[in-house]
Design an enzyme around this catalytic site. Structure first.
Site, mmCIF file in Angstrom:
data_model
loop_
_atom_site.group_PDB
_atom_site.id
_atom_site.type_symbol
_atom_site.label_atom_id
_atom_site.label_comp_id
_atom_site.label_asym_id
_atom_site.label_seq_id
_atom_site.Cartn_x
_atom_site.Cartn_y
_atom_site.Cartn_z
ATOM 1 N N ASN A 154 0.866 -1.182 0.000
ATOM 2 C CA ASN A 154 0.000 0.000 0.000
ATOM 3 C C ASN A 154 0.902 1.231 0.000
ATOM 4 O O ASN A 154 1.491 1.565 1.024
ATOM 5 C CB ASN A 154 -0.887 -0.041 1.262
ATOM 6 C CG ASN A 154 -1.727 1.213 1.420
ATOM 7 O OD1 ASN A 154 -1.785 2.046 0.516
ATOM 8 N ND2 ASN A 154 -2.374 1.359 2.565
ATOM 9 N N LYS A 179 0.089 4.239 -0.208
ATOM 10 C CA LYS A 179 -0.571 5.416 0.384
ATOM 11 C C LYS A 179 -0.387 6.626 -0.559
ATOM 12 O O LYS A 179 -0.320 6.433 -1.773
ATOM 13 C CB LYS A 179 -0.041 5.664 1.794
ATOM 14 C CG LYS A 179 -0.132 4.375 2.638
ATOM 15 C CD LYS A 179 0.097 4.561 4.092
ATOM 16 C CE LYS A 179 -0.053 3.211 4.798
ATOM 17 N NZ LYS A 179 0.097 3.306 6.238
ATOM 18 N N HIS A 237 -9.362 1.230 5.151
ATOM 19 C CA HIS A 237 -8.076 1.401 5.831
ATOM 20 C C HIS A 237 -8.263 2.364 7.013
ATOM 21 O O HIS A 237 -9.054 3.306 6.932
ATOM 22 C CB HIS A 237 -7.038 1.948 4.845
ATOM 23 C CG HIS A 237 -5.649 1.894 5.393
ATOM 24 N ND1 HIS A 237 -5.185 2.832 6.281
ATOM 25 C CD2 HIS A 237 -4.654 1.008 5.214
ATOM 26 C CE1 HIS A 237 -3.937 2.525 6.619
ATOM 27 N NE2 HIS A 237 -3.590 1.411 5.984
ATOM 28 N N GLU A 252 -6.591 4.758 8.025
ATOM 29 C CA GLU A 252 -6.373 6.172 7.693
ATOM 30 C C GLU A 252 -7.608 6.767 7.028
ATOM 31 O O GLU A 252 -7.902 7.947 7.199
ATOM 32 C CB GLU A 252 -5.127 6.312 6.798
ATOM 33 C CG GLU A 252 -3.851 6.094 7.596
ATOM 34 C CD GLU A 252 -2.703 5.470 6.821
ATOM 35 O OE1 GLU A 252 -2.740 5.459 5.585
ATOM 36 O OE2 GLU A 252 -1.760 4.977 7.480
ATOM 37 N N GLU A 271 -4.952 -4.726 10.854
ATOM 38 C CA GLU A 271 -3.947 -3.680 11.008
ATOM 39 C C GLU A 271 -4.207 -2.929 12.309
ATOM 40 O O GLU A 271 -5.022 -1.980 12.322
ATOM 41 C CB GLU A 271 -4.007 -2.697 9.837
ATOM 42 C CG GLU A 271 -3.701 -3.315 8.491
ATOM 43 C CD GLU A 271 -3.138 -2.299 7.501
ATOM 44 O OE1 GLU A 271 -2.096 -2.580 6.932
ATOM 45 O OE2 GLU A 271 -3.733 -1.216 7.330
ATOM 46 N N GLY A 299 2.900 2.518 10.782
ATOM 47 C CA GLY A 299 3.852 3.609 10.605
ATOM 48 C C GLY A 299 4.585 4.019 11.875
ATOM 49 O O GLY A 299 5.229 5.061 11.916
ATOM 50 N N SER A 333 3.879 -1.857 10.335
ATOM 51 C CA SER A 333 5.334 -1.892 10.527
ATOM 52 C C SER A 333 5.973 -3.232 10.157
ATOM 53 O O SER A 333 6.921 -3.664 10.806
ATOM 54 C CB SER A 333 5.695 -1.501 11.961
ATOM 55 O OG SER A 333 5.284 -0.175 12.216
HETATM 56 P P1 13P Z 1 3.319 0.573 7.633
HETATM 57 O O1 13P Z 1 3.811 -0.740 7.050
HETATM 58 O O2 13P Z 1 4.017 1.757 7.097
HETATM 59 O O3 13P Z 1 3.264 0.514 9.123
HETATM 60 O O4 13P Z 1 1.788 0.720 7.130
HETATM 61 C C1 13P Z 1 0.939 -0.336 7.253
HETATM 62 C C2 13P Z 1 -0.306 -0.030 6.496
HETATM 63 O O5 13P Z 1 -1.062 0.840 6.886
HETATM 64 C C3 13P Z 1 -0.566 -0.770 5.274
HETATM 65 O O6 13P Z 1 -1.858 -0.552 4.809
#
Ligand code: 13P
Length: 254
Positions: free
Chosen positions: A9, A11, A97, A99, A169, A175, A215
Site C-alpha cells: 500500500n 498510500k 483502511h 487512515e 492492522e 507507521g 510496521s
Molecule cells: P506501515 O507498514 O508503514 O506501518 O503501514 C501499514 C499499512 O497501513 C498498510 O496498509
C-alpha cells in the site's frame, strides 16, 4: 492450503513519474516461479494505476486501488467507481483502511456499501480492521474487531468470500515501527477466523486469507508469516523500498 498474499500500500506517495522506477525494480526482481507461489499486489495512488497496470501486464503481479466509492457513477466530485478501477485492469481494492476511517470519516456502514459494490464489479476487496492503542490498553480489541467485521460483512453472501481478504492492522502498529508480536497478531487472526466461522461457516473461515499489516519489514516478516493464521501482509512504508518489499515477498514463500 491458503496461498500467501503480500500487498504493497503506497498510500499518498510517488508521482506518476516516480512510480515507473519503483514498479520496474520490484518486477525485475521477482521471477515467474516466485509469482506462481504467492499473490503479489501493488496498490499505488489512483494517478499511477494505469501506468502500474501497463508495466506489470506481462507478469503475474496484480494491481489494486487504495479506495473507491460505492455508487456506479454520477455527481460525486473527486470519487472513483468500482467499474472505473475494473476497466483499468485493477484486480484488488483496499477498503476501510484505518487512515480512511480516521481522516475521511469512513465507517463500517460505508465500507459495507463499498464492499457490496466491489463484489458486484468482481474486484477482490482487502477489508481492513484493527483496534486503536487506547482500545488495546482497555483490552477491548477483540470486541472492536468483531464489531468491525460483523458490520463490514453485513448481508454479504458466503459465495462471495472468494472476493474478500481481511487485513488486520492494529492502528498503534501502523507507521510507528511498533509491530504486534507474531503471537499477538496470530491470536487476533485466530479470533477473526473464529468470528467468521460463527457468522458463516467453517469452510468460509478456513479459506479466507487474513493479512497482517503494521510496521512489517524484511526483518520481521518471516516470523509473522510463519504463524498458523497469518496469510501474508499489507505493507506500507517498506513497500516503497523495492529491495525491502521483494525480501518481504520472498520471506513468505521460504
Ligand atoms: P506501515 O507498514 O508503514 O506501518 O503501514 C501499514 C499499512 O497501513 C498498510 O496498509
Amino acid at each position: 492450503m491458503r496461498k500467501k498474499l503480500v500487498a504493497g500500500n503506497w498510500k499518498m506517495n510517488k508521482t506518476y513519474q516516480d512510480s515507473k522506477k519503483l514498479i520496474k525494480s520490484i518486477g525485475n526482481n521477482l521471477d515467474e516461479d516466485t509469482l506462481s507461489k504467492i499473490d503479489v499486489v501493488i496498490c499505488p495512488p489512483f494517478t499511477s494505476l494505469s501506468r502500474a497496470r501497463k508495466l506489470t501486464n506481462k507478469s503475474k503481479i496484480n494491481i489494486g486501488a487504495q479506495n473507491m466509492y460505492y455508487e456506479n457513477d454520477g455527481a460525486y466530485t473527486g470519487e472513483i467507481s468500482a467499474s472505473m478501477l475494473k476497466a483499468l485492469g485493477c484486480k484488488y481494492v483496499i477498503l476501510g483502511h484505518s487512515e480512511r476511517r480516521q481522516y475521511f470519516s469512513e465507517t463500517d456502514f460505508t465500507i459495507n456499501l463499498k464492499l457490496k459494490k466491489a463484489i458486484e464489479n468482481e474486484l477482490i476487496s482487502i477489508v481492513c480492521v484493527g483496534e486503536s492503542l487506547e482500545q488495546r490498553e482497555n483490552k477491548i480489541q477483540n470486541q472492536i474487531v468483531k464489531e468491525q467485521l460483523t458490520n463490514c460483512l453485513t448481508a454479504i453472501d458466503r459465495k462471495d468470500f472468494n472476493k474478500i481478504v481481511i487485513a488486520y492492522e492494529p492502528v498503534w502498529a501502523i507507521g510507528t515501527g511498533k509491530t504486534a508480536t507474531p503471537e499477538q497478531a496470530n491470536q487476533m487472526h485466530i479470533f477473526i477466523r473464529e468470528t467468521i466461522e460463527k457468522l458463516y461457516n467453517q469452510d468460509v473461515s478456513a479459506n479466507i486469507k487474513i493479512l497482517y499489516g503494521g510496521s512489517v519489514n524484511e526483518n520481521n516478516s518471516q516470523e509473522l508469516f510463519n504463524q498458523s493464521d497469518i496469510d501474508g501482509g499489507l505493507i506500507g512504508g517498506a513497500s516503497l523500498k523495492p529491495e525491502s518489499f521483494v525480501k518481504i515477498i520472498l520471506s513468505a514463500i521460504n
